[in-house]
Design a protein around this motif. Structure first.
Motif, PDB file in Angstrom:
ATOM      1  N   GLU A 114      35.542  34.745  43.205  1.00  0.00           N
ATOM      2  CA  GLU A 114      36.751  33.751  42.747  1.00  0.00           C
ATOM      3  C   GLU A 114      36.983  32.993  43.286  1.00  0.00           C
ATOM      4  OE1 GLU A 114      37.353  33.561  39.422  1.00  0.00           O
ATOM      5  OE2 GLU A 114      37.465  35.592  38.790  1.00  0.00           O
TER       6      GLU A 114
ATOM      7  N   SER B 202      31.438  40.605  45.942  1.00  0.00           N
ATOM      8  CA  SER B 202      31.517  40.192  45.450  1.00  0.00           C
ATOM      9  C   SER B 202      31.185  38.884  45.703  1.00  0.00           C
ATOM     10  CB  SER B 202      32.925  40.686  44.422  1.00  0.00           C
ATOM     11  OG  SER B 202      33.539  39.345  43.562  1.00  0.00           O
TER      12      SER B 202
ATOM     13  N   THR C 272      28.399  35.764  44.580  1.00  0.00           N
ATOM     14  CA  THR C 272      29.059  35.456  44.019  1.00  0.00           C
ATOM     15  C   THR C 272      28.531  33.273  44.698  1.00  0.00           C
ATOM     16  OG1 THR C 272      30.742  35.667  43.441  1.00  0.00           O
ATOM     17  CG2 THR C 272      30.822  33.724  43.153  1.00  0.00           C
TER      18      THR C 272
ATOM     19  N   SER D 279      39.391  41.004  44.618  1.00  0.00           N
ATOM     20  CA  SER D 279      38.693  40.142  43.338  1.00  0.00           C
ATOM     21  C   SER D 279      38.550  38.930  43.212  1.00  0.00           C
ATOM     22  CB  SER D 279      39.500  40.945  42.092  1.00  0.00           C
ATOM     23  OG  SER D 279      39.101  41.427  41.559  1.00  0.00           O
TER      24      SER D 279
ATOM     25  N   PRO E  43      33.653  37.224  39.531  1.00  0.00           N
ATOM     26  CA  PRO E  43      34.449  35.744  39.293  1.00  0.00           C
ATOM     27  C   PRO E  43      34.049  35.928  37.290  1.00  0.00           C
ATOM     28  CG  PRO E  43      33.337  35.172  40.975  1.00  0.00           C
ATOM     29  CD  PRO E  43      32.840  36.964  40.919  1.00  0.00           C
ATOM     30  N   SER E  44      35.449  35.500  36.947  1.00  0.00           N
ATOM     31  CA  SER E  44      34.993  35.887  35.234  1.00  0.00           C
ATOM     32  C   SER E  44      34.265  34.812  34.823  1.00  0.00           C
ATOM     33  CB  SER E  44      36.578  35.080  34.832  1.00  0.00           C
ATOM     34  OG  SER E  44      37.431  34.581  35.603  1.00  0.00           O
ATOM     35  N   ALA E  45      34.298  33.603  35.269  1.00  0.00           N
ATOM     36  CA  ALA E  45      33.078  32.240  35.449  1.00  0.00           C
ATOM     37  C   ALA E  45      32.999  31.554  36.746  1.00  0.00           C
ATOM     38  CB  ALA E  45      34.246  31.402  34.080  1.00  0.00           C
TER      39      ALA E  45
ATOM     40  N   ASN F 221      36.551  42.717  40.542  1.00  0.00           N
ATOM     41  CA  ASN F 221      35.317  42.370  39.385  1.00  0.00           C
ATOM     42  C   ASN F 221      34.823  40.562  40.114  1.00  0.00           C
ATOM     43  OD1 ASN F 221      36.502  44.186  38.011  1.00  0.00           O
ATOM     44  ND2 ASN F 221      38.444  43.082  37.469  1.00  0.00           N
TER      45      ASN F 221
END
Length: 228
Positions: free
Chosen positions: A148, A14, A18, A144, A179-181, A177
């Protein structure tokens, strides 16, 4: 037909994915055992180029030079507090120069840290060290959160900041997970128009006037503009 479940990723994947998606794709590294999952994920990602360096000041110095020349952050991969400490001199220079840079520092697994006699020096105080030469530094509290933090660090680094992520080993391999955004990068700060007008008026007033330059004004194009 049942839907296909999403492909699981770990915290290291992740984070690396990212950073690569954010355009941070050069990594200078001197890793240790605590960073092997990160090393694996960097090796698996075609968008990230890894350069192994023989000492941490070489790692941070190369990242500083890369950031100054390209205007794009590089990643440093360093081994726990002692490895980070070895690279502090060049990180100090990078911070003073406004170099865009993202440090990733490994640490012992969060559940092991209290059992080490040297905990307070080697691991418990990692963030104290990182904050001394970073504009922004955070420790991942979950797998997660690694992604982020990577997104936040990449965006902030692109404004000319040294950013540091402390990544305990267990956060690397635990399920994560993405990053959400992805936060938008705001870019390097610009000089106010009024300040430019004031400087221009002072240079034209007939008096002896000097320019004191710093940060990105020390690049080749900016120096030529200042000389003119």
């Amino acid at each position: 037909m049942a839907s296909t479940p999403p492909v699981a990723m770990n915290g290291a994947e992740s984070l690396v994915t990212t950073l690569a998606a954010s355009g941070v794709q050069m990594c200078f590294a001197n890793p240790g055992t605590s960073e092997m999952q990160l090393v694996n994920e960097i090796g698996m990602n075609d968008r990230v180029r890894a350069v192994l360096c023989l000492q941490e000041d070489v790692v941070t110095g190369a990242a500083d030079g890369y950031g100054r020349m390209t205007g794009t952050p590089a990643i440093t991969l360093l081994h726990v507090a002692s490895g980070f400490a070895n690279g502090i001199a060049m990180l100090h220079n990078a911070g003073r120069a406004g170099t865009p840079l993202v440090n990733v520092v490994g640490a012992n697994a969060s559940y092991h840290q209290p059992n080490y006699p040297e905990h307070e020096l080697i691991n418990g105080r990692v963030t104290d060290l990182t904050r001394a030469v970073s504009h922004w530094s955070e420790e991942a509290r979950s797998a997660s959160e690694l992604g982020e933090l990577g997104a936040r660090a990449a965006a902030l680094a692109k404004t000319g900041k040294v950013c540091t992520i402390v990544a305990p080993t267990n956060r690397h391999w635990e399920d994560a997970n993405p990053p959400s955004a992805m936060p938008a990068a705001v870019g390097f700060p610009r000089v106010a128009d009024a300040a430019v007008a004031t400087a221009a008026a002072m240079l034209k007033n007939g008096k002896k006037t000097g320019l004191v330059l710093g940060n990105r004004a020390l690049s080749g194009a900016a120096l030529e503009t200042a000389a003119q």
